[in-house]
Design an enzyme around this catalytic site. Structure first.
Site, PDB file in Angstrom:
ATOM      1  N   TYR A  94      -2.611  -1.884  10.602  1.00 47.05           N
ATOM      2  CA  TYR A  94      -2.692  -1.969   9.139  1.00 47.05           C
ATOM      3  C   TYR A  94      -1.394  -1.470   8.484  1.00 47.05           C
ATOM      4  CZ  TYR A  94      -4.175  -1.105   4.328  1.00 47.05           C
ATOM      5  OH  TYR A  94      -4.256  -1.106   2.959  1.00 47.05           O
TER       6      TYR A  94
ATOM      7  N   SER B 136       0.860  -1.187   0.000  1.00 43.39           N
ATOM      8  CA  SER B 136       0.000   0.000   0.000  1.00 43.39           C
ATOM      9  C   SER B 136       0.889   1.227   0.000  1.00 43.39           C
ATOM     10  CB  SER B 136      -0.847  -0.004   1.277  1.00 43.39           C
ATOM     11  OG  SER B 136      -1.488   1.231   1.482  1.00 43.39           O
TER      12      SER B 136
HETATM   13  N1  LIG Z   1      -8.570   0.411  -1.514  1.00 40.44           N
HETATM   14  C1  LIG Z   1      -7.444   1.075  -1.381  1.00 40.44           C
HETATM   15  O1  LIG Z   1      -7.369   2.292  -1.599  1.00 40.44           O
HETATM   16  C2  LIG Z   1      -6.193   0.344  -0.960  1.00 40.44           C
HETATM   17  C3  LIG Z   1      -5.033   1.099  -0.802  1.00 40.44           C
HETATM   18  C4  LIG Z   1      -3.867   0.451  -0.470  1.00 40.44           C
HETATM   19  C5  LIG Z   1      -3.842  -0.931  -0.329  1.00 40.44           C
HETATM   20  N2  LIG Z   1      -4.984  -1.652  -0.478  1.00 40.44           N
HETATM   21  C6  LIG Z   1      -4.909  -3.119  -0.325  1.00 40.44           C
HETATM   22  O2  LIG Z   1      -5.610  -3.767  -1.374  1.00 40.44           O
HETATM   23  C7  LIG Z   1      -6.103  -5.026  -0.923  1.00 40.44           C
HETATM   24  C8  LIG Z   1      -7.574  -5.146  -1.282  1.00 40.44           C
HETATM   25  O3  LIG Z   1      -8.288  -4.204  -0.518  1.00 40.44           O
HETATM   26  P1  LIG Z   1      -9.637  -3.494  -0.978  1.00 40.44           P
HETATM   27  O4  LIG Z   1      -9.466  -2.069  -0.675  1.00 40.44           O
HETATM   28  O5  LIG Z   1     -10.034  -3.931  -2.326  1.00 40.44           O
HETATM   29  O6  LIG Z   1     -10.621  -4.090   0.157  1.00 40.44           O
HETATM   30  P2  LIG Z   1     -12.084  -4.765   0.102  1.00 40.44           P
HETATM   31  O7  LIG Z   1     -12.524  -4.838   1.520  1.00 40.44           O
HETATM   32  O8  LIG Z   1     -12.969  -4.075  -0.875  1.00 40.44           O
HETATM   33  O9  LIG Z   1     -11.762  -6.215  -0.452  1.00 40.44           O
HETATM   34  C9  LIG Z   1     -11.043  -7.162   0.317  1.00 40.44           C
HETATM   35  C10 LIG Z   1     -11.554  -8.559   0.008  1.00 40.44           C
HETATM   36  O10 LIG Z   1     -10.811  -9.484   0.827  1.00 40.44           O
HETATM   37  C11 LIG Z   1     -11.727 -10.447   1.313  1.00 40.44           C
HETATM   38  N3  LIG Z   1     -11.204 -11.054   2.545  1.00 40.44           N
HETATM   39  C12 LIG Z   1     -11.165 -10.498   3.778  1.00 40.44           C
HETATM   40  N4  LIG Z   1     -10.671 -11.390   4.654  1.00 40.44           N
HETATM   41  C13 LIG Z   1     -10.402 -12.512   3.961  1.00 40.44           C
HETATM   42  C14 LIG Z   1      -9.895 -13.786   4.321  1.00 40.44           C
HETATM   43  N5  LIG Z   1      -9.574 -14.060   5.593  1.00 40.44           N
HETATM   44  N6  LIG Z   1      -9.731 -14.726   3.354  1.00 40.44           N
HETATM   45  C15 LIG Z   1     -10.081 -14.455   2.076  1.00 40.44           C
HETATM   46  N7  LIG Z   1     -10.580 -13.275   1.678  1.00 40.44           N
HETATM   47  C16 LIG Z   1     -10.737 -12.319   2.610  1.00 40.44           C
HETATM   48  C17 LIG Z   1     -13.017  -9.679   1.556  1.00 40.44           C
HETATM   49  O11 LIG Z   1     -14.136 -10.532   1.649  1.00 40.44           O
HETATM   50  C18 LIG Z   1     -13.043  -8.750   0.348  1.00 40.44           C
HETATM   51  O12 LIG Z   1     -13.707  -9.348  -0.739  1.00 40.44           O
HETATM   52  C19 LIG Z   1      -5.821  -5.071   0.579  1.00 40.44           C
HETATM   53  O13 LIG Z   1      -4.671  -5.858   0.831  1.00 40.44           O
HETATM   54  C20 LIG Z   1      -5.572  -3.614   0.937  1.00 40.44           C
HETATM   55  O14 LIG Z   1      -4.749  -3.483   2.048  1.00 40.44           O
HETATM   56  C21 LIG Z   1      -6.167  -1.038  -0.780  1.00 40.44           C
END
Ligand SMILES: NC(=O)c1ccc[n+]([C@@H]2O[C@H](COP(=O)([O-])OP(=O)(O)OC[C@H]3O[C@@H](n4cnc5c(N)ncnc54)[C@H](O)[C@@H]3O)[C@@H](O)[C@H]2O)c1
Length: 283
Positions: A155, A142
Site C-alpha cells: 500500500y 496518502s
Molecule cells: N481513509 C483514509 O484515512 C485514507 C488515508 C490516505 C489515503 N486514502 C486513500 O483514499 C482513497 C479512498 O479510500 P477510503 O479510505 O475512502 O476507502 P474505502 O474502502 O472506504 O473506499 C474505497 C472505494 O473504492 C472502491 N473500489 C475498490 N476497488 C475498486 C475497483 N477495482 N474499481 C472501482 N472501485 C473500487 C470500493 O468499493 C470503495 O467504495 C484510497 O485511494 C486510499 O488509499 C485514504
C-alpha cells in the site's frame, strides 16, 4: 478562487465513490452544484448514494479494466458533458509482512491503486485537453505517500507511486502547454473515516497475527479520524486556491512531509517506531 467559483457546476467523475473519502467528495461536489458520476465496483453503495444526490449517475466499473474506463469516459462525454473534475480515488489496503503477502493480493492492489489511476488518466485526460473548458485531475496518494510504514508495504509503495505519477503528470501537462487549463493535483489524506481497513487484504500463511494486529492498530486510528464530508470540504477549498498538495489535515500531513524531506536531506535510514499513531490534537 473559491470552491463555488471553480466547482459550482459541471461534471465530476469520482472512482471509488461508494464509500469513505470518495462518497464524501461526491456529496460535497453535489452540494456545490456539480453533476456527479459515481464509479465503483460496489453497485449497492453507488445506487444508494445516487438516490441521495440529485442528478447523480451511478456506473459500475472496475478501475482495473482500462477498456471499461474508456467506455465510461466515452459515455460521460456523449451523454452528460465535458468533465470538469476527475478524481482517481479507488484504492485498497493490504496488511502483513511483504514476504507473506499472497501474489494475488499484491497484483490486486497494484492494479487498483496504481494502474487504475493510469487508466483513469488515459481515458479522460485526452478528452479534457480536447475541450476548451478548465478541468481538474485529482489522484489519491496518502500521508503514506511520504512515509515508510512496516506491515503495509504494498500500500505504502503504491501511494509513493501515485504521488510520483501525479508530480510527473503535472509537468507533462505543463510541457504540452495545457497547464493554464488542466490542473493536476495530489490528494494526501491523513486519517479519514472509511471502510478501507475492513476491506483490506491480509495474509493466509506466515505471520497472520502480525497482519491482523496492524489491521487492529489502524482500526483504532479510525475512531479518531476525520469525517469524509469535512475532509472533502478542505480538499475542494485547497484545490480551488490552486494548491498542488491537497491535505485533509494540513498540519498532521504537512509534518509528515517535512519529516520525509528532512530524512532524505540527512540521508537517515528509516527508523522503526513502536506506534505510528494518529494524534488528533496535532491536526
Ligand atoms: N481513509 C483514509 O484515512 C485514507 C488515508 C490516505 C489515503 N486514502 C486513500 O483514499 C482513497 C479512498 O479510500 P477510503 O479510505 O475512502 O476507502 P474505502 O474502502 O472506504 O473506499 C474505497 C472505494 O473504492 C472502491 N473500489 C475498490 N476497488 C475498486 C475497483 N477495482 N474499481 C472501482 N472501485 C473500487 C470500493 O468499493 C470503495 O467504495 C484510497 O485511494 C486510499 O488509499 C485514504
Amino acid at each position: 478562487m473559491g470552491a463555488h467559483a471553480a466547482f459550482g457546476g459541471g461534471v465530476a467523475v469520482i472512482t471509488g465513490a461508494g464509500n469513505g473519502i470518495g462518497a464524501g467528495l461526491a456529496r460535497h461536489a453535489a452540494a456545490l452544484g456539480m453533476t456527479v458520476v459515481l464509479v465503483d465496483i460496489d453497485a449497492g453503495a453507488i445506487v444508494a448514494l445516487r438516490e441521495e444526490l440529485p442528478g447523480a449517475v451511478d456506473v459500475v466499473c472496475d478501475v482495473r479494466d482500462p477498456d471499461a474506463l474508456e467506455d465510461v469516459a466515452a459515455q460521460v462525454y456523449s451523454d452528460i458533458g465535458p468533465v470538469r473534475l476527475l478524481v482517481n480515488n479507488a484504492g485498497v489496503e493490504q496488511f502483513g509482512y511483504l514476504w507473506d503477502t499472497p501474489v494475488a493480493n499484491w497484483d490486486r492492489l497494484v492494479d487498483i491503486n496504481v494502474s487504475g489511476v493510469f487508466y483513469g488518466i488515459r481515458a479522460f485526460l485526452p478528452r479534457m485537453i480536447a475541450t476548451d473548458s478548465p478541468a481538474w485531475v485529482w489522484n489519491l496518494s496518502s500521508i503514506g505517500g511520504v512515509a515508510a510504514v512496516p506491515l503495509q508495504t504494498p500500500y505504502i509503495m503504491s501511494k509513493h507511486a501515485v504521488l510520483a505519477l501525479t508530480e510527473c503528470l503535472r509537468l507533462e501537462v505543463e510541457l504540452a502547454g495545457h497547464a493554464d487549463r488542466i490542473h493536476v493535483q495530489a490528494v494526501l489524506p491523513g486519517a479519514v473515516k472509511s471502510n478501507i481497513f475492513e476491506a483490506a487484504g491480509g495474509v493466509d500463511d506466515g505471520d497472520v497475527g502480525a497482519a491482523e494486529s496492524q489491521r487492529a492498530a489502524m482500526l483504532d486510528i479510525k475512531a479518531e479520524a476525520m469525517d469524509p464530508l469535512e475532509a472533502a470540504q478542505v480538499v475542494f477549498e485547497q484545490a480551488a486556491a490552486g494548491e498542488f498538495y491537497l491535505l485533509t489535515q494540513p498540519e498532521y500531513v504537512g509534518n509528515a512531509m517535512s519529516e520525509r524531506a528532512a530524512i532524505l536531506a540527512d540521508r537517515r535510514a528509516p527508523v522503526l517506531r513502536t506506534k505510528q499513531r494518529f494524534d488528533p490534537a496535532r491536526h
